[in-house]
Scaffold this motif. Structure first.
Motif, mmCIF file in Angstrom:
data_model
loop_
_atom_site.group_PDB
_atom_site.id
_atom_site.type_symbol
_atom_site.label_atom_id
_atom_site.label_comp_id
_atom_site.label_asym_id
_atom_site.label_seq_id
_atom_site.Cartn_x
_atom_site.Cartn_y
_atom_site.Cartn_z
ATOM 1 N N ASP A 56 0.802 -0.991 -0.183
ATOM 2 C CA ASP A 56 -0.030 -0.037 0.051
ATOM 3 C C ASP A 56 0.894 1.359 0.126
ATOM 4 O O ASP A 56 0.921 1.804 1.207
ATOM 5 N N SER A 57 1.186 1.961 -1.275
ATOM 6 C CA SER A 57 0.962 1.281 -2.429
ATOM 7 C C SER A 57 1.918 1.385 -3.562
ATOM 8 O O SER A 57 1.728 1.452 -4.751
ATOM 9 N N GLY A 91 -5.168 -0.548 -3.443
ATOM 10 C CA GLY A 91 -6.188 -1.509 -2.868
ATOM 11 C C GLY A 91 -5.740 -2.944 -2.841
ATOM 12 O O GLY A 91 -4.883 -3.594 -3.709
ATOM 13 N N THR A 92 -6.398 -3.856 -1.933
ATOM 14 C CA THR A 92 -6.070 -5.082 -1.587
ATOM 15 C C THR A 92 -7.087 -5.990 -2.447
ATOM 16 O O THR A 92 -8.191 -5.544 -2.435
ATOM 17 N N ASN A 134 -1.184 -7.250 5.744
ATOM 18 C CA ASN A 134 -0.927 -6.646 7.159
ATOM 19 C C ASN A 134 -0.898 -5.060 6.671
ATOM 20 O O ASN A 134 -0.106 -4.260 7.364
ATOM 21 N N ILE A 135 -1.761 -4.478 5.772
ATOM 22 C CA ILE A 135 -1.721 -3.388 5.375
ATOM 23 C C ILE A 135 -1.801 -2.354 6.559
ATOM 24 O O ILE A 135 -2.715 -2.478 7.585
ATOM 25 N N HIS A 136 -1.158 -1.262 6.635
ATOM 26 C CA HIS A 136 -1.269 -0.125 7.426
ATOM 27 C C HIS A 136 -0.348 -0.789 8.849
ATOM 28 O O HIS A 136 -0.092 0.337 9.730
ATOM 29 N N ASN A 182 3.328 -6.491 3.849
ATOM 30 C CA ASN A 182 4.275 -7.344 3.129
ATOM 31 C C ASN A 182 3.452 -7.602 1.658
ATOM 32 O O ASN A 182 2.282 -7.207 1.523
ATOM 33 N N LEU A 183 3.950 -7.827 0.592
ATOM 34 C CA LEU A 183 3.665 -8.253 -0.746
ATOM 35 C C LEU A 183 3.975 -9.471 -1.308
ATOM 36 O O LEU A 183 5.384 -9.596 -1.357
#
Length: 475
Positions: free
Chosen positions: A130-131, A192-193, A447-449, A454-455
């Motif tokens: 993100d992002s 966005g996820t 684990n956004i924010h 991770n990606l």
């Protein structure tokens, strides 16, 4: 070609992630803007700084065809603040490649990507998902087309935002002041996820956001619980009663008028519920036993405004715990908004609700007279953020994107009417009069924010493939 380009794309992302990008700090924004400017100039784009009253935005454009339609791409470059002490690595901006073994994520050498490919490996760093990850997937696709001496099927404009996590405070005015420059046929949001299935996802809207801080006051200072227990009221109990009353046992917000004006037709229910979801599976993934009874499905729940307590503070806990009666309680609140709801109206309804519970509201720290007069004292202040937006799922932009993605993913594409999160996209729709859709790339468990964002490597590769498919589709 995308698979061959992946190692270079990962190292490019690693370099990009190395730039701290908290939008509260102008120098960090400037460093990221300089990096982006250099990248797009190397791709033969014309770039322009869009000055604002605060941190500027960056615009890039390349006209590939004299007579062709134009797509405007929105890239979020900033990230949430970090608390390094909560991360499983020394520096959250120094990306680490990890492999899961025995339930734990263990670091591995990035050089392994030069000879190996494991889609389950992950890049851990702030903004990996993100992002900056999605932004780099788009940039990599442009680089691949350049190397192949192939042009996108349309002209490309890009706007880069360095304060999205702060609500993009100057974006709306910038769009209004640059209507001709930003003119396009549609807007694609690289943010966005993905859906919980981790299938390629298109999202046709986002909820808006409004935030508030509620402070409930007790004594003038913290008091010893032994000396003043049973004598001085503890504001935590009043706060618990007030906050607990905001929702009933089924999770429905009890503020009168909160859901006014929201109706979901049977046809819309049928459309939004085509998303492949199972409530039991979602509950198991989240680790919960029941759900709030707002709508019959997860997708239906997203069509309503929400009320959330996002943070609480009163005294100390764990190793710092102490025997005191706190002098105040702070509750941080957020509301997610839908097109039928108005953030100011809902916040004013909440303010009225608090007053109806017997609270006298003050603008700052209570005076001596106020403390001696009113048994329930509080302050309440709110801020309106991004507006909600929705694009019809069966519109031309949806058909265009589904044609493009079907070429590489067959029918494994999820179309969602809205996301639960917020994006500052309404100014483009309202000012430019263009439709907008979010192309979502990161894995849903990213684990956004939070710490250890991770990606997944497989998602990054599929993101590059997605961008290539879109750029190669006739508009």
């Amino acid at each position: 070609m995308a698979r061959k380009k992946l190692p270079a794309a990962v190292f490019g992302l690693k370099e990009f992630l190395g730039l701290a990008n908290d939008g509260h700090f102008p120098k960090q924004a400037k460093n990221n803007a300089h990096w982006c400017d250099s990248v797009f100039r190397n791709l033969d784009f014309r770039t322009e700084v869009l000055h604002t009253e605060g941190i500027p935005l960056l615009f890039a454009e390349r006209r590939y065809h004299k007579k062709a339609k134009t797509i405007l791409f929105y890239l979020q470059i900033d990230g949430q603040p970090v608390d390094s002490s909560q991360w499983d690595q020394i520096n959250p901006y120094n990306a680490v490649l990890k492999e899961k073994k025995g339930g734990s994520w263990l670091p591995i050498d990035f050089k392994r990507l030069q000879n190996e490919y494991n889609p389950e490996w992950r890049i851990f760093a702030r903004s990996a998902s993100d992002s900056k990850g999605p932004a780099m997937a788009f940039i990599t696709a442009l680089e691949i087309l350049n190397e192949l001496k192939t042009k996108p099927r349309f002209n490309v404009k890009v706007i880069m935002d360095f304060q999205e996590e702060m609500g993009s405070p100057f974006l709306a005015k910038t769009v209004a002041n640059n209507k001709e420059l930003l003119e396009a046929d549609m807007l694609l949001i690289m943010d966005g996820t993905r859906h919980v299935s981790n299938l390629p996802t298109l999202t046709y809207g986002a909820r808006g956001i409004a935030t508030a801080q509620l402070r409930i006051f007790g004594a003038k200072q913290d008091l010893h619980s032994g000396q003043y227990g049973n004598f001085a009221p503890n504001p935590v109990f009043n706060a618990a009663k007030l906050l607990g009353s905001l929702k009933d046992k089924n999770g429905k917000v009890m503020i009168p008028g909160f859901y006014d004006g929201i109706e979901i037709s049977d046809s819309k229910k049928s459309l939004i519920n085509t998303v492949p979801e199972n409530i039991d599976s979602i509950k198991q993934r989240l680790g919960i036993a029941n759900i709030d009874a707002i709508g019959n499905t997860y997708q239906e729940a997203l069509q309503f405004p929400s009320l959330n307590i996002r943070g609480l503070r009163a005294g100390w806990v764990e190793k710092e715990v102490r025997t005191i009666i706190p002098s105040e309680v702070i509750a941080e609140i957020d509301m997610r908004l839908v097109p039928e709801s108005d953030g100011k109206r809902l916040m004013e309804l909440l303010k009225t609700y608090i007053q109806d519970q017997g609270y006298h509201l003050v603008d700052a720290i209570p005076t001596e007279q106020e403390r001696s007069t009113f048994p329930k004292l509080a302050s309440f202040a709110y801020r309106l953020g991004s507006l909600p937006f929705q694009t019809p799922m069966e519109s031309d932009i949806g058909q265009f994107l589904n044609r493009a993605l079907k070429k590489v993913f067959d029918d494994q594409v999820v179309n969602m009417q809205t996301t639960g999160g917020s994006q500052p996209i309404a100014p483009f729709i309202n000012t430019l009069g263009i439709p907008a859709v979010s192309i979502r790339i990161p894995n849903p468990d990213n684990n956004i924010h939070g710490p250890n964002e991770n990606l997944r490597i497989g998602n990054y590769l599929e993101g590059i493939i997605t961008c290539l498919a879109v750029l190669d589709e006739k508009l």
